[in-house]
Write an enzyme that holds these catalytic residues in place. Structure first.
Site, PDB file in Angstrom:
ATOM      1  N   ARG A 176     -16.193  21.049  42.297  1.00 39.49           N
ATOM      2  CA  ARG A 176     -15.929  20.126  43.410  1.00 39.49           C
ATOM      3  C   ARG A 176     -15.847  20.858  44.742  1.00 39.49           C
ATOM      4  NH1 ARG A 176     -11.466  15.976  40.683  1.00 39.49           N
ATOM      5  NH2 ARG A 176     -13.002  14.680  39.593  1.00 39.49           N
ATOM      6  N   LYS A 195     -12.054   3.729  25.493  1.00 38.73           N
ATOM      7  CA  LYS A 195     -11.635   2.327  25.590  1.00 38.73           C
ATOM      8  C   LYS A 195     -12.737   1.424  26.121  1.00 38.73           C
ATOM      9  CE  LYS A 195      -6.679   3.184  26.271  1.00 38.73           C
ATOM     10  NZ  LYS A 195      -5.514   2.926  27.152  1.00 38.73           N
ATOM     11  N   GLY A 254     -16.493  12.544  35.100  1.00 44.76           N
ATOM     12  CA  GLY A 254     -15.532  12.575  34.006  1.00 44.76           C
ATOM     13  C   GLY A 254     -15.977  13.403  32.816  1.00 44.76           C
ATOM     14  N   GLY A 299     -14.152   7.873  38.350  1.00 41.39           N
ATOM     15  CA  GLY A 299     -13.703   6.528  38.691  1.00 41.39           C
ATOM     16  C   GLY A 299     -14.570   5.870  39.745  1.00 41.39           C
TER      17      GLY A 299
END
Length: 395
Positions: A39, A200, A352, A375
């Site tokens: 990053r 999920k 992610g 996200g």
């Protein structure tokens, strides 16, 4: 989805103090050393462009979740050291992010110096989007650049708040991220394939709903696949399942069928009796036996998914196919990752765990775009407008 915000070329950079929101929320090891500086590296083009134009970059960043309190273990000093090494030019790291002393230190810093402010999340108003705090930030500079794609889905004071008070623009990283996802979602070369995994299904249902209107195929893996299989009446043993999402999965399957979109689920699985790296694996399919849990897509499914990916002209991937951290349950994710690297089409990996998998497999250079924001990339795939982008040029 296109980037309609101003860019660096629209700002007066020469002689200006340029506030730059960066995403330097990097991981640290137990020894306090940065374990992945991706990053930081991603923001270097923007910082160098400002320096080359005769501007003074002042970086605002967050680290972890200190919840509005000063946490010594979340200070940014180690990031400043690494940033100076990567920039190969002076970096001044300050112990606060607002106030007269900060302003004085910035003003005193010579041109050619990059200033790094302390963790903005030490202030409780940061995550609530407090405008008074945003004004304190804005008082430190002449203009504002958002280059923190990974934080742009947050309406935080340093992300979207400053733009209301200063001339603002998107940095080169933010511009690159939006253009990559625009290429996937607006006018992709076809077939367009989405690969969705992770634990999920509730995290991805909105993405699936949006993508059904855009893609030719959706490949489902990871823990989320088992709720879809349960919705089809297929036995899933003790696999992860969200029973309150079964009806929504049925609706997504019906919508995909009505739209002529292939929503593809694994037909075989690598299973174990316990969620552990040393739990002996077995392959089963199409269902999973009682007492066993699915931890990866099986070899038949992995081959099918890989073949579809290789034949695609545009691919977007968000989420691993299994528990890739455990070597025995990595082959499904590896097969998809290697197929992505071999594909002739335009390939995007959406942040992610998918990025962690690509890095683990050493395939960084084989993918066209690797996103810095998990996200934020998910919200773009959901069709949402990111507040950190929407705020640019609002003044």
């Amino acid at each position: 989805m296109t980037l309609s915000a101003p860019t660096l070329a629209d700002l007066q950079l020469s002689g200006s103090t340029v506030l730059v929101r960066v995403d330097f929320n990097v991981p640290f090891g137990d020894d306090g050393a940065i374990t992945d500086d991706t990053r930081i590296r991603a923001a270097l083009p923007t910082l160098k462009a400002i320096l080359d134009a005769g501007g003074k970059p002042v970086c605002l960043m967050h680290l972890g979740r200190p919840k509005g309190e000063v946490v010594d273990g979340l200070r940014v000093a180690p990031v400043g050291v690494r940033l100076q090494e990567l920039l190969a030019s002076p970096v001044l790291t300050l112990g606060e992010s607002v106030g007269d002393d900060v302003k004085a230190a910035i003003d005193a810093a010579s041109m050619g110096t990059t200033v790094l402010l302390e963790n903005v999340r030490f202030h409780p108003g940061e995550t609530t989007g407090d405008d008074a705090l945003a004004q304190q930030y804005a008082a430190l500079g002449d203009c504002f650049v958002n280059d923190a794609f990974g934080a742009s889905h947050r309406a935080h004071a340093s992300v979207s708040g400053i733009a209301a008070h200063l001339p603002s623009a998107a940095g080169l990283l933010l511009q690159k991220e939006v253009e990559a996802f625009a290429r996937v979602l607006n006018d992709p070369a076809r077939p367009l394939v989405a690969i969705l995994g992770g634990a999920k299904v509730s995290d991805k249902l909105t993405v699936i709903e949006n993508l059904i209107d855009k893609v030719d195929s959706i490949l489902i893996g990871g823990g989320m696949a088992y709720t879809f299989l349960a919705a089809q009446g297929i036995g899933i043993g003790t696999s992860l399942v969200e029973t309150d999402r079964i009806d929504m999965c049925k609706a997504a399957l019906a919508k995909a069928a009505a739209k002529g979109v292939d929503l593809i689920l694994p037909t075989d699985h690598v299973c174990a009796e316990a969620f552990a790296p040393d739990s002996p694996p077995r392959t089963s399919g199409p269902g999973i036996p009682d007492g066993w849990m699915g931890l990866d897509i099986g070899p038949e499914s992995a081959k099918r998914y890989a073949d579809i990916v290789r034949a695609a002209k545009t691919v977007v991937w968000n989420g691993p196919m299994g528990v890739f951290e455990f070597e025995a349950f990595r082959p499904g994710t590896e097969a998809v990752g290697r197929a992505l690297g071999e594909a002739d089409g335009y390939t995007v990996v959406g942040g992610g765990d998918s990025v962690a998998a690509i890095n683990l497999l050493g395939l960084q250079d084989a993918v066209d775009h690797i996103s810095t924001g998990g996200g934020a990339s998910l919200e773009l795939l959901e069709g949402k407008v990111l507040p950190g982008i929407a705020a640019l040029g609002s003044r």
